[in-house]
Design an enzyme around this catalytic site. Sequence first.
Site, PDB file in Angstrom:
ATOM      1  N   CYS A 176       0.834  -1.714  -0.216  1.00  0.00           N
ATOM      2  CA  CYS A 176       0.045  -0.006  -0.359  1.00  0.00           C
ATOM      3  C   CYS A 176       0.793   1.392   0.162  1.00  0.00           C
ATOM      4  CB  CYS A 176      -0.651  -0.073   1.032  1.00  0.00           C
ATOM      5  SG  CYS A 176      -1.640  -1.451   1.289  1.00  0.00           S
ATOM      6  N   HIS A 233      -5.938   1.597   5.040  1.00  0.00           N
ATOM      7  CA  HIS A 233      -6.627   0.874   4.194  1.00  0.00           C
ATOM      8  C   HIS A 233      -7.253  -0.307   4.440  1.00  0.00           C
ATOM      9  CE1 HIS A 233      -7.787  -1.177   0.446  1.00  0.00           C
ATOM     10  NE2 HIS A 233      -6.497  -2.291   0.195  1.00  0.00           N
ATOM     11  N   HIS A 263     -10.551  -3.258   3.845  1.00  0.00           N
ATOM     12  CA  HIS A 263     -10.909  -4.581   3.192  1.00  0.00           C
ATOM     13  C   HIS A 263     -12.136  -4.588   4.121  1.00  0.00           C
ATOM     14  CE1 HIS A 263      -7.171  -5.917   1.549  1.00  0.00           C
ATOM     15  NE2 HIS A 263      -7.423  -5.441   1.876  1.00  0.00           N
ATOM     16  N   GLU A 316     -27.503  11.347   9.456  1.00  0.00           N
ATOM     17  CA  GLU A 316     -26.970  12.187   9.599  1.00  0.00           C
ATOM     18  C   GLU A 316     -25.451  11.403  10.263  1.00  0.00           C
ATOM     19  OE1 GLU A 316     -27.083  14.783  13.357  1.00  0.00           O
ATOM     20  OE2 GLU A 316     -27.990  14.859  11.555  1.00  0.00           O
ATOM     21  N   HIS A 324     -12.609  -4.890  -2.961  1.00  0.00           N
ATOM     22  CA  HIS A 324     -11.371  -5.339  -2.892  1.00  0.00           C
ATOM     23  C   HIS A 324     -11.629  -4.264  -1.339  1.00  0.00           C
ATOM     24  CE1 HIS A 324      -7.064  -3.652  -3.141  1.00  0.00           C
ATOM     25  NE2 HIS A 324      -7.316  -3.729  -1.763  1.00  0.00           N
TER      26      HIS A 324
END
Length: 251
Positions: free
Chosen positions: A104, A121, A123, A156, A213
């Site tokens: 990443c 990141h 998943h 909200e 992903h």
Amino acid sequence: MDGRLQESQEQAQGSTADCSMNHLIASPNPEHPANHICTLCRNFYTLGWVTGTGGGVSIRDGAHIFIAPSGVQKELMQPANMFVMDYPSRTYLRKPPVLKPSACTPLFLAAFDRGAGSCIHTHSQWAVLVTLLVEKDARSQGREVFDACFEIEQIEQIKGIPRGRGKNGMLGFFDRLTVPIIENTAHEEDLTQSLEAAMERYPNTYAVLVRRHGLYIWGDSVHKAKTQAESLDYIFRLAVEMRRLDLPWIQ
């Protein structure tokens, strides 16, 4: 001793023995990036965001970027597992020899280049499901899938998302939240160009979904990135349930 815990401790001990820049990750302060990333990884694991060593967390602290490694179970992450990069030169100051840098990393750098203090990141299953629902909608309406975004309004929790870089305040209840979606690739680092293009096309976004992903999300600080990630995951889950009940995302 649990086999997974022993493996993690052995990796950490090996990293400590072989690294010469351990002062960068040694601190009793729980808010130190090396410690904070471990805490976040454990919390995200319990949420199902980083299952099976997937996902990643990075924090920028001045000229240093702290990045969780690849291949380490997130719930067992140790400070000694951290990679530390010199941001201006893009070179590693600390590389645990038995671990691999996160795939990443180039995507994290894209966020830091736009002023982020942290990039996460995940998943998340809800993020993945939302991308599939947007894809289904686009195909049923004869629209281009690659150009479709996730959009929702009058919820909200949208108030937990900032209006955009350089803008004051958060989105309001009657504002429309837009999260761009990019196509997945076989290798994580190959997402970089698409992520950067989405950042340019949607300059107010703090998140980009990756179809089938997961999610990349960043914030001005690690605290903001975390709370924004939580807000978005809540919204994604709500959106999936709304679709199940045949309720519209846009009024």
